[in-house]
Enzyme design. Structure first.
Site, PDB file in Angstrom:
ATOM      1  N   PRO A   2      43.177  34.142  51.897  1.00 38.06           N
ATOM      2  CA  PRO A   2      43.399  35.290  52.779  1.00 38.06           C
ATOM      3  C   PRO A   2      42.117  36.096  53.006  1.00 38.06           C
ATOM      4  O   PRO A   2      41.424  36.465  52.063  1.00 38.06           O
ATOM      5  CB  PRO A   2      44.434  36.113  52.005  1.00 38.06           C
ATOM      6  N   GLU A   3      41.786  36.324  54.261  1.00 33.34           N
ATOM      7  CA  GLU A   3      40.695  37.215  54.645  1.00 33.34           C
ATOM      8  C   GLU A   3      41.217  38.106  55.761  1.00 33.34           C
ATOM      9  O   GLU A   3      42.405  38.065  56.091  1.00 33.34           O
ATOM     10  CB  GLU A   3      39.465  36.399  55.049  1.00 33.34           C
ATOM     11  N   LYS A  51      41.847  43.894  53.996  1.00 39.26           N
ATOM     12  CA  LYS A  51      42.675  42.844  53.399  1.00 39.26           C
ATOM     13  C   LYS A  51      43.913  43.419  52.703  1.00 39.26           C
ATOM     14  O   LYS A  51      44.539  42.744  51.889  1.00 39.26           O
ATOM     15  CB  LYS A  51      41.831  42.015  52.431  1.00 39.26           C
ATOM     16  N   ARG A 286      32.085  33.480  42.427  1.00 37.69           N
ATOM     17  CA  ARG A 286      32.743  32.910  43.601  1.00 37.69           C
ATOM     18  C   ARG A 286      31.970  31.684  44.072  1.00 37.69           C
ATOM     19  O   ARG A 286      30.737  31.723  44.152  1.00 37.69           O
ATOM     20  CB  ARG A 286      32.819  33.938  44.744  1.00 37.69           C
TER      21      ARG A 286
END
Length: 300
Positions: A2-3, A51, A286
């Site tokens: 999700p972005e 977000k 990340r």
């Protein structure tokens, strides 16, 4: 993952399914709000802020949720089988006469007064997909820490809201710099162009079912050719000897691009522009992808 674009799509689906309808069922499966009952209240709207998802409900209430890495909201018809995951992963159920919205694996779920929304989203920078998007404050926030690596600065939602790890990697590739390059080391004019490109990319994908950052045709430079041989008087030993002559560097050739992303998820595969294998390393825990042939700057 999700972005900002996918969160906006989720907000749109939830708004269409819930807004203007009276809730016939509500079930918040988190200990703090397990006894809260929203049944009988009308959902006013569902909106995305960066977000974050804000579901505003009659009576001055807001249900705040965040998907983070793998959370999801699914909308089902009354007789449709739920397919978002096993039952123990359900964190929220909101239903009306026509639709049921089910929240799976939601790491953030809280009920608050609508007047207190700033407590959960007030820290965010300008929203790339918001109606009040303004690049000026976003640039000011990014430049406030010129020593910070670009990739980390782009992910910081206090600078600008909506960019996640996929867009971070893709934007750095399109800017032709590595994510480890300090913000202050970018060439003159590069940061404003990057912020403008971020807004364009997220808006281009706001309604697409699959995120795409590539174009359909790219100019790719073929690998250098070896020397060519030929005959030439006065070259070598005696007339007619074979001689090596330099060959001109091949001109870039257009190639059909079938990939949807330039670097993200493409470790060890050839770059779509130069053919160099894409590299992968962690940045702030990340996975981060870049092309050592196209992108300049420090690397791990």
């Amino acid at each position: 993952m999700p972005e900002g674009d996918t969160v906006l799509q989720t907000a749109t689906r939830l708004h269409k399914a819930l807004a203007g309808q009276v809730l016939t069922r509500s079930d918040l499966r988190v200990p703090r709000f397990a006894t809260a009952d929203l049944s009988g209240r009308t959902v006013l709207d569902v909106t995305a802020r960066g977000k974050h998802l804000l579901t505003r409900i009659e009576g001055g209430l807001t249900l705040h949720s965040h998907l983070r890495m793998d959370g999801a909201w699914r909308v089902y018809a009354p007789d449709e089988r739920w397919r978002g995951g096993p039952g123990h992963q359900i964190r929220a159920i909101l239903a009306n006469a026509e639709h049921t919205a089910v929240g799976y694996r939601l790491p953030v779920l809280e009920l608050l007064r609508t007047s207190e929304e700033d407590r959960v989203v007030g820290h965010l920078g300008p929203d790339l997909l918001g109606p009040d998007w303004d690049p000026g404050p976003a640039l000011d926030r990014l430049l406030a820490a010129p020593e910070r690596p670009l990739g980390e600065a782009l992910l910081d939602q206090r600078n600008l809201a909506g960019i996640g790890n996929v867009y971070k990697c893709e934007l750095c590739f399109l800017a032709r710099v590595t994510p480890w390059l300090p913000v202050g080391a970018l060439p003159d004019g590069a940061l404003p162009r990057l912020v403008t490109l971020a807004e364009r990319l997220l808006n281009a994908n706001r309604d697409r079912p699959t995120r795409t950052t590539t174009i359909t045709s790219e100019l790719r430079t073929p690998p250098p050719l070896g020397p060519r041989t030929g005959t030439g008087a006065g070259v070598g030993v005696g007339s007619g000897a074979r001689a090596e002559r330099p060959r001109a560097r091949p001109a870039p050739q257009p190639v059909r691009v079938r990939e949807r992303l330039y670097v993200y998820g493409r470790a060890r595969r050839p770059c779509l522009r130069c053919g160099t294998p894409i590299r992968l390393a962690d940045q702030d825990d990340r996975p981060t992808y870049w092309c050592p042939g196209c992108q300049s700057g420090p690397t791990p």
